[in-house]
Design a protein around this motif. Structure first.
Motif, mmCIF file in Angstrom:
data_model
loop_
_atom_site.group_PDB
_atom_site.id
_atom_site.type_symbol
_atom_site.label_atom_id
_atom_site.label_comp_id
_atom_site.label_asym_id
_atom_site.label_seq_id
_atom_site.Cartn_x
_atom_site.Cartn_y
_atom_site.Cartn_z
ATOM 1 N N SER A 34 0.896 -1.028 -0.075
ATOM 2 C CA SER A 34 0.078 -0.093 0.035
ATOM 3 C C SER A 34 0.846 1.219 -0.096
ATOM 4 O O SER A 34 0.603 2.270 -0.695
ATOM 5 C CB SER A 34 -0.913 0.086 1.283
ATOM 6 O OG SER A 34 -0.263 0.173 2.413
ATOM 7 N N LYS A 44 -5.117 -1.863 -3.952
ATOM 8 C CA LYS A 44 -6.327 -1.875 -4.475
ATOM 9 C C LYS A 44 -6.885 -2.849 -5.202
ATOM 10 O O LYS A 44 -7.932 -3.588 -5.045
ATOM 11 C CB LYS A 44 -6.885 -0.379 -4.868
ATOM 12 C CG LYS A 44 -6.768 0.593 -3.993
ATOM 13 C CD LYS A 44 -7.648 0.436 -2.877
ATOM 14 C CE LYS A 44 -7.724 1.828 -2.101
ATOM 15 N NZ LYS A 44 -8.752 1.733 -0.545
ATOM 16 N N ILE A 52 -6.523 -6.416 -3.269
ATOM 17 C CA ILE A 52 -7.485 -6.346 -2.222
ATOM 18 C C ILE A 52 -8.887 -6.872 -2.732
ATOM 19 O O ILE A 52 -9.506 -7.682 -2.319
ATOM 20 C CB ILE A 52 -7.560 -5.016 -1.319
ATOM 21 C CG1 ILE A 52 -6.435 -4.811 -0.685
ATOM 22 C CG2 ILE A 52 -8.936 -5.062 -0.324
ATOM 23 C CD1 ILE A 52 -6.205 -5.560 0.492
ATOM 24 N N GLU A 56 -9.920 -4.098 4.000
ATOM 25 C CA GLU A 56 -8.589 -3.191 4.195
ATOM 26 C C GLU A 56 -8.502 -3.202 5.800
ATOM 27 O O GLU A 56 -9.273 -2.994 6.427
ATOM 28 C CB GLU A 56 -8.792 -2.048 3.615
ATOM 29 C CG GLU A 56 -7.579 -0.963 3.379
ATOM 30 C CD GLU A 56 -7.986 0.156 2.501
ATOM 31 O OE1 GLU A 56 -6.933 0.895 2.545
ATOM 32 O OE2 GLU A 56 -8.994 -0.028 1.516
#
Length: 92
Positions: free
Chosen positions: A68, A76, A79, A86
């Motif tokens: 990140s 993103k 994920i 998150e």
């Protein structure tokens, strides 16, 4: 309840090329987490497996934090592909 299907988002060719990449490591840790979770549903008092699960969760969390910071877009995407929440951030 044992999950028989685990993540196979990465193709076989990509696996051999990118085994050291952060994304691949997070994929493999996620697979291990799912396997250990299904094992622990059957064997609730397996404390060594619980400890191993906590260690793998910590490693994955550190890798996700690293990703990140370095590349938010790839983070993103990963994920969303893995359907991972998150992590909460600490306020100092």
């Amino acid at each position: 309840m044992v999950k028989s299907s685990f993540i196979s988002v990465i193709s076989q060719e990509e696996k051999e090329e990118n085994k050291g990449s952060v994304e691949f490591q997070i994929f493999s840790f996620t697979n291990k987490i799912w396997k250990l979770t299904s094992h622990l549903e059957l064997h609730r008092k397996d404390y060594l497996s619980q400890r191993g699960l906590r260690k793998i969760l910590g490693k994955r969390q550190r890798l996700l934090a690293y990703l990140s910071k370095k590349n938010r877009v790839r983070y993103k995407e990963l994920i969303s592909q893995l359907d991972i929440r998150e992590p909460k951030t600490r306020l100092n």
